[in-house]
Design an enzyme around this catalytic site. Structure first.
Site, PDB file in Angstrom:
ATOM      1  N   GLY A  73      14.394  12.098  14.399  1.00 25.68           N
ATOM      2  CA  GLY A  73      14.977  11.176  13.347  1.00 25.68           C
ATOM      3  C   GLY A  73      16.002  10.308  13.423  1.00 25.68           C
ATOM      4  N   GLY A 122      12.148  14.963  14.882  1.00 18.55           N
ATOM      5  CA  GLY A 122      11.088  14.377  14.170  1.00 18.55           C
ATOM      6  C   GLY A 122       9.753  13.996  15.139  1.00 18.55           C
ATOM      7  CD  GLU A 145      16.234  19.809  15.143  1.00 19.98           C
ATOM      8  OE1 GLU A 145      15.096  19.154  15.065  1.00 19.98           O
ATOM      9  OE2 GLU A 145      16.107  21.084  15.761  1.00 19.98           O
ATOM     10  CG  ASP A 153      14.092  19.189   9.993  1.00 20.86           C
ATOM     11  OD1 ASP A 153      13.742  18.892  11.122  1.00 20.86           O
ATOM     12  OD2 ASP A 153      14.890  18.218   9.436  1.00 20.86           O
TER      13      ASP A 153
END
Length: 380
Positions: A73, A122, A145, A153
């Protein structure tokens, strides 16, 4: 932290091509490593919904232009917007992203991901729950992350928790990279196809006129080759990985790795794992260990709900400022000298971790609402 703004609208960040039977969704932001922003996620969700409801469409190909599939992301834009405006911007973007990940994971038609390059964060959320995950010798997978004060995530607590042994804990706690051969071996990828054959495979896929999984499998298998593991592959260290990363707490994992170092100090991967964990956010490490453990026995929907709650707490700074400090150190100032708060594992209490797993008490917050989908995600 200095903020820079641009008022030039990026266009064609996602390309939608193909024929009446096969549709191609192409990430087209190579200058930004195909990192996902709100516009890209919105376009993909809208177009994939149309394709799913179009009876003439039989197959989706997910690919990217440039040398990177998707580096994750667009954290810089999310953090910048949250600082300049309100933390709920990050929540809005993340809600849209998780809804797209859920749509892909439960898609009613076959989806083939052509992952020829780096796939992180992402990008893994988009591709790891598709039916076919094609990798090459250029593929690099990682979920780093925790190094910026986040946690793996986008459904990672679902797809990483289903890897053999405690490999998921290892990958999320250390950010260790896997190549294409390793991805196939552990089940993250379904097929290894040399990059020189990828265009031929793509052309063959474009001629498909059916959604029959066995037909598509046979076609991909024709181009598939056996990938060989390197000597330093973590797959060849699974006994030690399971021994260390099966421990109940992050502190115990670190202690177990340190003991292994005493036995065999020549094992570079152990030193790398320790160094990576020591440089990462202590809070993020503890969040991930609990998240991946809960994910093992939960559905994709439960995992996404939990990850959304945690991410909102992270963006809101309910407990810690680590995301913003980690982004400063890694992405803005790039001094790699994050001042984590708390700075040590033993200072991150169980109650602090528990707060991330609760619903957010804020008038600007709503829980993640995922539509009911009849299709179960592809098993790793």
């Amino acid at each position: 932290m200095a903020l820079t703004l641009t008022f030039v609208k990026e266009t064609n960040q996602v390309l939608f091509e193909g024929n009446s039977f096969v549709k191609e969704v192409i990430l087209n932001r190579p200058h930004k490593l195909n990192s996902l922003n709100h516009e890209m996620v919105s376009q993909m969700k809208e177009r994939l919904t149309l394709y799913e409801n179009d009876p003439s469409v039989k197959l989706i190909i997910l690919k990217a232009n440039g040398k990177t599939f998707c580096a994750g992301g667009d954290v810089i834009s999310v953090v910048t917007s949250s600082i300049a405006g309100h933390w709920s911007y990050a929540a809005s973007f993340y809600k849209k992203q998780l809804t797209l990940d859920h749509l892909i994971a439960t898609y009613k038609k076959p989806v083939v991901s052509l992952i020829n390059g780096v796939v992180m964060g992402g990008g893994a959320g988009l591709s790891m729950n598709t039916n076919f995950r094609i990798v090459t010798e250029r593929t690099v997978f990682a979920m780093p992350e925790v190094s910026i004060g986040l946690f793996p995530d986008v459904g990672a607590s679902y797809f990483l928790s289903r890897l053999p042994g405690y490999l998921g804990e290892y990958l999320g706690l250390t950010g260790r990279r896997l190549n294409g051969a390793e991805m196939v071996k552990c089940g993250l990828a379904t097929n290894f196809v040399p990059s020189k054959k990828l265009n031929l495979l793509e052309k063959a896929l474009e001629s498909v006129t059916t959604s029959d999984i066995s037909t598509i499998t046979a076609l991909i298998d024709y181009f598939t080759e056996i990938a060989h593991l390197k000597e330093d592959s973590p797959w060849k260290r699974m006994d030690t990985i399971n021994k260390c990363f099966s421990k109940g707490t992050v502190e115990e994992i670190v202690l177990s790795l340190e003991k292994e170092m005493e036995v065999d100090g020549a094992e570079k991967w152990i030193a790398d794992a320790l160094n990576s964990m020591r440089a990462s956010s202590p809070t993020s490490l503890k969040i991930w260990l609990r998240s991946v453990r809960e994910g093992r026995v939960q559905s994709i929907e439960q995992c996404l709900h939990r990850e959304y709650n945690i991410s909102c707490h992270v963006a809101r700074r309910t407990v810690s400022n680590d995301l913003y400090e980690g982004s400063r150190a890694k992405l803005f100032d790039k001094d790699n000298k994050a001042m984590w708060d708390p700075p040590k594992l033993e200072l991150v209490s169980e109650d602090m971790v528990n707060q991330y797993f609760r619903e957010v008490e804020d008038e600007n917050w709503e829980c993640l609402q995922l539509p009911h989908r009849s299709n179960l995600p592809s098993k790793l």
